[in-house]
Design an enzyme around this catalytic site. Structure first.
Site, mmCIF file in Angstrom:
data_model
loop_
_atom_site.group_PDB
_atom_site.id
_atom_site.type_symbol
_atom_site.label_atom_id
_atom_site.label_comp_id
_atom_site.label_asym_id
_atom_site.label_seq_id
_atom_site.Cartn_x
_atom_site.Cartn_y
_atom_site.Cartn_z
ATOM 1 N N ARG A 18 56.050 -14.573 -54.278
ATOM 2 C CA ARG A 18 56.876 -14.959 -55.484
ATOM 3 C C ARG A 18 56.590 -16.628 -55.464
ATOM 4 O O ARG A 18 56.995 -17.216 -56.368
ATOM 5 C CB ARG A 18 58.031 -14.664 -55.776
ATOM 6 C CG ARG A 18 58.097 -12.904 -55.866
ATOM 7 C CD ARG A 18 59.508 -12.440 -55.993
ATOM 8 N NE ARG A 18 60.264 -13.089 -57.217
ATOM 9 C CZ ARG A 18 61.645 -12.851 -57.291
ATOM 10 N NH1 ARG A 18 62.356 -12.211 -56.228
ATOM 11 N NH2 ARG A 18 62.265 -13.541 -58.287
ATOM 12 N N GLN A 78 52.826 -9.992 -36.537
ATOM 13 C CA GLN A 78 53.197 -8.389 -37.195
ATOM 14 C C GLN A 78 51.904 -8.299 -38.297
ATOM 15 O O GLN A 78 51.793 -8.981 -39.129
ATOM 16 C CB GLN A 78 54.456 -8.482 -38.053
ATOM 17 C CG GLN A 78 54.804 -7.078 -38.879
ATOM 18 C CD GLN A 78 55.822 -7.596 -39.988
ATOM 19 O OE1 GLN A 78 55.901 -8.588 -40.701
ATOM 20 N NE2 GLN A 78 56.193 -6.433 -40.300
ATOM 21 N N TYR A 352 52.895 -57.644 -49.443
ATOM 22 C CA TYR A 352 52.637 -56.461 -48.535
ATOM 23 C C TYR A 352 52.499 -56.928 -47.185
ATOM 24 O O TYR A 352 51.757 -57.796 -46.725
ATOM 25 C CB TYR A 352 51.024 -55.760 -49.203
ATOM 26 C CG TYR A 352 50.657 -54.884 -48.010
ATOM 27 C CD1 TYR A 352 51.359 -53.681 -47.872
ATOM 28 C CD2 TYR A 352 49.323 -55.279 -47.403
ATOM 29 C CE1 TYR A 352 51.168 -52.821 -46.929
ATOM 30 C CE2 TYR A 352 48.954 -54.126 -46.373
ATOM 31 C CZ TYR A 352 49.729 -53.080 -46.142
ATOM 32 O OH TYR A 352 49.287 -52.026 -45.465
ATOM 33 N N ALA A 366 56.791 -65.533 -51.774
ATOM 34 C CA ALA A 366 56.397 -64.351 -52.846
ATOM 35 C C ALA A 366 54.862 -64.353 -52.840
ATOM 36 O O ALA A 366 54.244 -65.333 -52.777
ATOM 37 C CB ALA A 366 56.925 -64.861 -53.942
HETATM 38 C C1 UD1 Z 1 66.183 -9.484 -47.429
HETATM 39 C C2 UD1 Z 1 67.131 -8.388 -47.005
HETATM 40 C C3 UD1 Z 1 68.231 -8.323 -48.082
HETATM 41 C C4 UD1 Z 1 69.012 -9.862 -48.175
HETATM 42 C C5 UD1 Z 1 67.997 -11.036 -48.082
HETATM 43 C C6 UD1 Z 1 68.734 -12.157 -48.012
HETATM 44 C C7 UD1 Z 1 66.021 -6.515 -45.996
HETATM 45 C C8 UD1 Z 1 65.126 -5.002 -46.117
HETATM 46 N N1 UD1 Z 1 66.323 -7.316 -47.178
HETATM 47 O O1 UD1 Z 1 65.685 -9.429 -48.632
HETATM 48 O O2 UD1 Z 1 69.257 -7.245 -47.636
HETATM 49 O O3 UD1 Z 1 70.044 -9.587 -48.756
HETATM 50 O O4 UD1 Z 1 66.908 -10.622 -47.019
HETATM 51 O O5 UD1 Z 1 67.824 -13.174 -48.271
HETATM 52 O O6 UD1 Z 1 66.103 -6.880 -44.835
HETATM 53 N N2 UD1 Z 1 59.600 -10.403 -43.203
HETATM 54 C C9 UD1 Z 1 58.617 -10.166 -42.171
HETATM 55 N N3 UD1 Z 1 57.828 -9.057 -42.304
HETATM 56 C C10 UD1 Z 1 57.987 -8.173 -43.309
HETATM 57 C C11 UD1 Z 1 59.069 -8.256 -44.199
HETATM 58 C C12 UD1 Z 1 59.674 -9.507 -44.328
HETATM 59 O O7 UD1 Z 1 58.536 -11.140 -41.357
HETATM 60 O O8 UD1 Z 1 57.278 -7.319 -43.363
HETATM 61 C C13 UD1 Z 1 60.257 -11.841 -43.247
HETATM 62 C C14 UD1 Z 1 59.932 -12.821 -44.323
HETATM 63 O O9 UD1 Z 1 59.312 -13.853 -44.072
HETATM 64 C C15 UD1 Z 1 61.276 -13.138 -44.648
HETATM 65 C C16 UD1 Z 1 62.377 -12.268 -44.082
HETATM 66 O O10 UD1 Z 1 61.455 -11.484 -43.308
HETATM 67 O O11 UD1 Z 1 61.663 -14.614 -43.829
HETATM 68 C C17 UD1 Z 1 62.860 -11.693 -45.333
HETATM 69 O O12 UD1 Z 1 62.110 -10.790 -46.058
HETATM 70 P P1 UD1 Z 1 62.079 -10.888 -47.722
HETATM 71 O O13 UD1 Z 1 60.883 -10.072 -48.337
HETATM 72 O O14 UD1 Z 1 62.194 -12.318 -48.180
HETATM 73 O O15 UD1 Z 1 63.481 -10.100 -47.854
HETATM 74 P P2 UD1 Z 1 64.386 -9.990 -49.362
HETATM 75 O O16 UD1 Z 1 64.020 -9.208 -50.165
HETATM 76 O O17 UD1 Z 1 64.605 -11.751 -49.709
#
Ligand code: UD1
Ligand code: CA
Length: 456
Positions: A18, A78, A352, A366
């Site tokens: 996003r 990952q 400068y 100046a």
């Molecule tokens: C997540 C939480 C939500 C919380 C919110 C807070 C979960 C399922 N949801 O949602 O409850 O309120 O954060 O901001 O945990 N990431 C990985 N690998 C993945 C998926 C995510 O490394 O496979 C990392 C992302 O880079 C990020 C963090 O985990 O830094 C959170 O992931 P994101 O997809 O932003 O979760 P939210 O939908 O914001």
């Protein structure tokens, strides 16, 4: 009692689609530091024993950032992004030897404070097996909701899986969780992907832990501290929260900000006491300002230091490597780059100064320009103590001007100048008596002829 061993796993593999960006989400910046950098900074202050960062494939830039900020941290890839629990499991090699506490933090939640991490750690020491950090959200949309029963945390429900009633809950998951080390792997291995997204959710840990009869607790933080960033608009919100915090801290530490909401700080800006900052000043990274400095309106500073009692601006620009001594004057429309301006020197107007030294108490007139670049290489200009440089001087580097020399206005100086010498580097003036008036008369006639022809 010695401090517990603490592993912090920072999840940073998500693509953050996003954000609509070519960069990993956690490499976007708040106050000129990457989001993940803010988390690393907080962890360093919270004395994490070990830091493991979960990165995605092809995230070399992120790996470099981690190595730069925390050389001892390990990166774990990952490969498939199957959710936050799956990501935490990617750091499995870091669980050995087993630490007493395992924290999971999100790389997209940058403003968490070390004190909060310590507070959560204390809850584990008091006997909790799992602690979740929650907050009351002004707009909970998109966050997981913390569901409580009889005051106890029973589950976290993600937005997409929540009922209408659950969506009305404003107590939200910050994403920061801490586990008793011994129970961590067991809990995470039990997470299933039976939800609307088909992902392995870290948030399932709450129900799993309760099912195992473990003690689950929640802690609360202010929203400004734990806002997550999924969009550019949220990035701007977090920047605003950071700036509010930084302005308040600067004032608490003894600086006067006349219009605080117009002053922008970097994550590492250092201001002394009795510094006055006028409206619309921007601090880029790496700026240190000593006591008693006045920074006038519309100035921009970056990787620079300013000595005690100096006055700069309005509209001054300090670029990387500008080192300004004490009691100096840097005036309007003056740009200084990779240059030292020693104590008491004055560069007051439209100049400068690049790749140079301006000696103590020198006066730069100046419009003075150091011509530091020949189109290929940069060259140095050394201006001695007490030198007077007349207005509109062009100093062609490499150039050494000895102490106490006097450069007449309008000169182009290409050769080194010995101490105390006078240099006049311009064409000699010629003056012709009465010729001004006759020249004007000639031009006037030419103008009249032209306009009479036009009418005819
Ligand atoms: C997540 C939480 C939500 C919380 C919110 C807070 C979960 C399922 N949801 O949602 O409850 O309120 O954060 O901001 O945990 N990431 C990985 N690998 C993945 C998926 C995510 O490394 O496979 C990392 C992302 O880079 C990020 C963090 O985990 O830094 C959170 O992931 P994101 O997809 O932003 O979760 P939210 O939908 O914001
Ligand atoms: Ca997020």
């Amino acid at each position: 009692m010695s401090a517990p061993t603490r592993l912090a796993i920072v999840l940073a593999a998500g693509l953050g689609t996003r954000m609509k960006s070519a960069r990993p989400k956690v490499m976007h910046e708040v106050a000129n530091l990457s989001l993940v950098g803010h988390v690393m900074k907080a962890l360093a202050a919270a004395e994490a024993t070990r830091i493991a960062v979960v990165v995605g494939p092809d995230m070399a830039e992120l790996r470099q950032e981690v190595a730069r900020l925390a050389p001892a941290a390990t990166c774990h890839e990952q490969t498939d992004r199957l959710g936050t629990a799956h990501a935490a499991l990617a750091a499995r090699p870091a669980y050995e030897p087993l630490p007493e506490q395992i924290f999971v933090l999100f790389g997209d939640t940058p403003l968490v404070r070390p004190q909060t991490i310590a507070r959560i750690g204390a809850r584990l020491e008091e006997g909790a097996d799992l602690v979740v950090l929650g907050f009351r959200a002004r707009n909970p949309t998109g966050y997981g909701r913390l569901l409580e029963k009889d005051g106890a945390l029973v589950a976290i429900r993600e937005e997409k899986d929540a009922s209408d009633a659950e969506r009305r809950v404003d107590f939200c998951n910050s994403g920061i969780m801490a586990f008793r080390g011994a129970r961590f792997a067991e809990i995470l291995d039990s997470v299933r992907n039976d939800n609307a997204n088909g992902e392995y959710y870290l948030t399932d840990a709450v129900e799993i832990a309760r099912g195992l009869g473990l003690s689950v607790a929640s802690e609360t933080a202010e929203e400004a501290e734990v806002q997550g960033i999924n969009t550019r608009a949220q990035l701007a919100d977090v920047e605003a929260d950071f700036q509010t915090r930084a302005r308040r801290a600067a004032m608490d530490d003894g600086a006067t900000l006349i219009a605080p909401q117009t002053v922008f700080f970097s994550h590492d800006t250092v201001l002394g006491k009795d510094v006055t900052v006028e409206p619309n000043v921007v601090f880029g990274p790496g700026v240190t300002v000593a006591d008693g400095v006045t920074i006038r309106a519309f100035s921009h500073l970056e990787q620079a230091s300013v000595g005690a009692g100096t006055t700069m601006g309005p509209y001054a620009r300090l670029r990387p490597g500008a080192v300004i001594g004490a009691g100096a004057h840097i005036g309007n429309f003056v740009e200084i780059k990779n240059a030292t301006v020693e104590d008491g020197a004055k560069v007051n107007h439209l100049s400068y100064i690049g790749d140079a030294r301006v000696g103590a108490n020198a006066n730069i007139g100046a419009g003075t320009i150091t011509c530091n670049y020949d189109g290929f290489l940069k060259h140095h200009t050394d201006i001695g103590a007490g030198v007077f440089v007349g207005s509109n001087s062009t100093l062609v580097a490499p150039l050494v001007i000895g102490d106490g020399a006097y450069l007449a206005a309008g000169g182009t100086v290409t050769q080194d100048v010995p101490a105390d010498a006078l240099v006049i580097g311009r064409a000699r003036q010629t003056t012709k008596e009465g010729r001004g008036a006759s020249l004007k008369a000639r031009f006037q006639r030419a103008k009249e002829e032209k306009s009479s022809k036009g009418k005819g």
